[in-house]
Design an enzyme around this catalytic site. Structure first.
Site, mmCIF file in Angstrom:
data_model
loop_
_atom_site.group_PDB
_atom_site.id
_atom_site.type_symbol
_atom_site.label_atom_id
_atom_site.label_comp_id
_atom_site.label_asym_id
_atom_site.label_seq_id
_atom_site.Cartn_x
_atom_site.Cartn_y
_atom_site.Cartn_z
ATOM 1 C CB THR A 189 67.342 88.204 9.652
ATOM 2 O OG1 THR A 189 66.071 87.796 10.148
ATOM 3 C CG2 THR A 189 67.536 89.681 9.967
ATOM 4 C CG ASN B 190 67.158 85.893 -0.211
ATOM 5 O OD1 ASN B 190 67.682 86.767 0.466
ATOM 6 N ND2 ASN B 190 67.180 84.615 0.147
ATOM 7 C CB ILE C 123 70.955 70.464 -9.940
ATOM 8 C CG1 ILE C 123 70.780 70.191 -8.437
ATOM 9 C CG2 ILE C 123 72.404 70.236 -10.355
ATOM 10 C CD1 ILE C 123 71.083 68.762 -8.038
ATOM 11 C CD GLU D 249 69.241 83.149 3.155
ATOM 12 O OE1 GLU D 249 68.321 83.383 2.327
ATOM 13 O OE2 GLU D 249 69.450 82.031 3.621
ATOM 14 C CG LEU E 145 74.996 71.453 -5.598
ATOM 15 C CD1 LEU E 145 73.945 72.267 -6.324
ATOM 16 C CD2 LEU E 145 74.404 70.153 -5.057
ATOM 17 C CG HIS F 29 74.160 76.918 -0.160
ATOM 18 N ND1 HIS F 29 73.264 75.981 -0.635
ATOM 19 C CD2 HIS F 29 74.855 76.315 0.839
ATOM 20 C CE1 HIS F 29 73.409 74.861 0.053
ATOM 21 N NE2 HIS F 29 74.359 75.035 0.945
ATOM 22 N NE ARG G 51 69.467 68.010 -13.646
ATOM 23 C CZ ARG G 51 68.705 68.067 -12.563
ATOM 24 N NH1 ARG G 51 68.279 69.242 -12.124
ATOM 25 N NH2 ARG G 51 68.378 66.966 -11.908
ATOM 26 C CB THR H 261 81.445 76.967 -10.915
ATOM 27 O OG1 THR H 261 81.343 76.328 -9.631
ATOM 28 C CG2 THR H 261 82.196 78.284 -10.772
#
Length: 208
Positions: free
Chosen positions: A169, A14, A89, A171, A141, A106, A62, A138
């Site tokens: 395709t 992408n 995440i 995306e 998740l 997503h 994280r 946001t």
């Protein structure tokens, strides 16, 4: 000219679609990754785009990783941060720092099938269609105001790989357009809905 930083974890197909779209007034300032061996980094570097990486495994938390990544991102003064297959995440602190200038893709028709293994779950549920969603990020998740969605059929006998290829395709068509719409200032968030000054509701989806 708007500066764009793209985050990837793998080959970044992408990311490649966005770069290849040569979007008006968009400067792809850098491609960053949490995986120093991500194939997409080499692809970007070959095209003269700045690249860098941080291994998340080298951080105690994280949040520590996100803070270090934010420092790298902010060095490029981004107007937009694009998550193009960035398999992390994100902390609320990261999301707040880039509020309304952080978008993700997503591989499902949200709000269905958040998280991983989306195509397998769609097949198990007997869905007749699958798709992808581009949305502002946001802290929750795979939520956030939806910019655009694409839909593809699920055919009898399909495997998850079949569905994934069909969705990919779409995306590659929708993601560059979403970035172009952001750069051109056509997107406006009202509540949990994104208004697009150029497209009507029919133009926001793609059937393939």
């Amino acid at each position: 000219m708007k500066n764009i930083v793209i985050l990837i974890s793998g080959r970044g197909s992408n990311m490649q679609a966005i770069v290849n779209a040569d979007i008006l007034d968009a400067n792809i300032a850098a491609v960053l990754s949490n995986n120093e061996t991500a194939a997409g980094l080499a692809w970007a570097a070959e095209r003269g785009i700045a690249t860098d990486s941080l291994n998340h495994k080298n951080f105690d938390s994280r949040l520590a990783f996100d803070q270090a990544m934010m420092e790298k991102i902010d060095a490029y003064q981004p107007d937009l941060v694009v998550l193009a297959g960035f398999m992390r995440i994100l902390t609320p602190e990261f999301c707040a720092h880039y509020e309304n200038r952080l978008i993700n893709i997503h591989p499902s028709i949200l709000p269905s099938f958040t998280g991983l293994h989306t195509h397998e779950r769609a097949l198990e549920a007997g869905c007749r269609v699958a798709g992808c969603t581009i949305h502002f990020v946001t802290p929750e998740l795979d939520c956030g105001p939806i910019i655009s969605q694409g839909i593809v059929p699920i055919l009898d006998g399909d495997t998850a790989d079949d569905v994934a290829a069909r969705v990919l395709t779409v995306e590659h068509q929708l993601f560059p357009q979403a970035v172009a719409d952001f750069v051109a200032g056509r997107l406006k968030i009202e509540g949990n809905r994104v208004l697009n000054a150029q497209h009507n509701a029919a133009g926001q989806s793609l059937l393939a």
